[in-house]
Design an enzyme around this catalytic site. Structure first.
Site, PDB file in Angstrom:
ATOM      1  N   PHE A 207     -11.971  -1.266   4.604  1.00  0.00           N
ATOM      2  CA  PHE A 207     -10.995  -0.486   5.365  1.00  0.00           C
ATOM      3  C   PHE A 207     -11.010  -0.851   6.847  1.00  0.00           C
ATOM      4  CE2 PHE A 207      -9.644   3.488   2.811  1.00  0.00           C
ATOM      5  CZ  PHE A 207      -9.554   2.754   1.647  1.00  0.00           C
TER       6      PHE A 207
ATOM      7  N   GLU B 127      -6.445   5.115  -8.881  1.00  0.00           N
ATOM      8  CA  GLU B 127      -7.736   5.617  -8.410  1.00  0.00           C
ATOM      9  C   GLU B 127      -8.328   6.708  -9.297  1.00  0.00           C
ATOM     10  OE1 GLU B 127      -9.772   6.597  -4.139  1.00  0.00           O
ATOM     11  OE2 GLU B 127      -7.889   5.530  -4.348  1.00  0.00           O
TER      12      GLU B 127
ATOM     13  N   ASP C  51       0.857  -1.182   0.000  1.00  0.00           N
ATOM     14  CA  ASP C  51       0.000   0.000   0.000  1.00  0.00           C
ATOM     15  C   ASP C  51       0.898   1.239   0.000  1.00  0.00           C
ATOM     16  OD1 ASP C  51      -2.258   1.533   0.082  1.00  0.00           O
ATOM     17  OD2 ASP C  51      -2.738   1.138   2.178  1.00  0.00           O
TER      18      ASP C  51
END
Length: 337
Positions: free
Chosen positions: A189, A106, A27
């Site tokens: 999340f 994204e 990430d």
């Protein structure tokens, strides 16, 4: 139980053990971290790209994106938007040189309630990757898990063969709708769910197995596996290694460099906590959500409503900061142009 130094040397690190049961994803937008921890995939978002774009080592990518935006021309706003999209793709392309799998890129969070806008921007990003010789099979397009985002994902998958990663996912309703839309992957999340419960409840610490974020992902994983959905579950946004270890066996986990480092130094035995067998034995019932049912069920989850809107605002704010940085590079009188 302590492990003797000799056994510790022989025992694989927690990170290496995790990789036997779960696909580990980095990430980060930092290439060095990707080189060090050798994940299969990598994910980026506006916040990570903003941070990376301010590091001296990545200034050539920023310069190339600025040059691209100027070359295409158009209004100031169009040039900045084109430079921003190009920067995301340049980072993604560099990351793909370092991993065997896919990178997530994204779509602007400001399009979170614009189904057609998300579809157009996703196709644009795929075209930009194509321009640098990268096929759509190596890209996951990240979309906010609003109703509009999920339906954009449905269209992109079914009509254009573009794989989607549904992000900012906090509620079970979001997960069900994503599975029904046939998207490739979801990113629940974990850490942000925990943050909400710590901020809004009396309990300030949780054992990993009782962590609200861990329990949320476990329920989603069990539901998907019990009813044969192909959508990949990728736990995201971790606050500590305990959360990660409690989700060993999940399809994918996307982990920050800091926590990857901690896991690489730990030498404890990891056993899978999530499994197909246990999922198939769970007592969850299958449900169907049309738009009205989705909006109602999601709305009933106060945490999810607040964290989704907060997440969209944060990513949008970082997109604005990134554009401001690009604007300064492109149009400041100081650059002598």
């Amino acid at each position: 139980m302590s492990v003797s130094p000799v056994k510790r040397q022989k025992m694989e690190s927690a990170l290496d053990q995790l990789k036997h049961h779960t696909t580990v994803v980095a990430d980060t937008g930092d290439f060095n971290a990707i080189d060090e921890y050798k994940p299969l995939d990598a994910t980026t978002n506006p916040s990570l790209i903003l941070a990376a774009a301010q590091m001296p080592v990545y200034q050539k990518l920023v310069d190339d994106a600025v040059a691209y935006g100027k070359k295409l021309g158009g209004s100031e706003e169009e040039q900045i938007k084109n430079a921003s999209d190009k920067l995301f793709v340049l980072f993604g392309a560099e990351i793909l040189k370092r991993i065997p799998g896919r990178v997530s890129t994204e779509v602007d969070a400001r399009l979170s309630f614009d189904k057609e806008g998300m579809i157009q921007r996703a196709r644009r990003l795929i075209d930009l990757y194509k321009e640098v010789g990268i096929g759509k099979d190596r890209i996951l397009i990240k979309l906010s898990s609003t109703w509009e985002g999920i339906q954009a994902g449905r269209v992109l998958e079914a009509e254009y063969g573009i794989h989607c990663n549904m992000t900012l996912l906090f509620s079970f309703a979001q997960a069900v709708a994503c599975a029904e839309a046939g998207v490739t992957l979801i990113s629940p999340f974990v850490g942000r769910i925990l943050d909400w419960y710590v901020a809004n409840g009396d309990k300030k610490t949780y054992e990993p197995s009782e962590d609200p974020g861990v329990k949320s992902v476990t329920k989603i994983y069990n539901y998907y596996k019990k009813f044969g959905y192909k959508t990949i579950v990728m736990g995201a946004s971790f606050r500590n290694t305990g959360q990660i270890k409690a989700l060993t066996g999940c399809d994918y986990l996307t982990i920050s460099p800091k926590l990857l480092a901690e896991l690489s130094k730990e030498h404890i035995k990891l056993t899978p906590t999530l499994s197909l067998k246990e999922a198939q034995a769970c007592d969850l019932e299958k449900i169907h959500l049309d738009e009205k049912a989705f909006r109602w069920h999601h709305n009933e989850d106060q945490m999810a409503v607040e964290k989704l809107s907060d997440g969209i605002r944060r990513f949008a704010a970082d997109a604005v900061k990134l554009e401001r940085m690009l604007k300064e590079r492109m149009f400041s009188t100081e650059n002598g142009k």
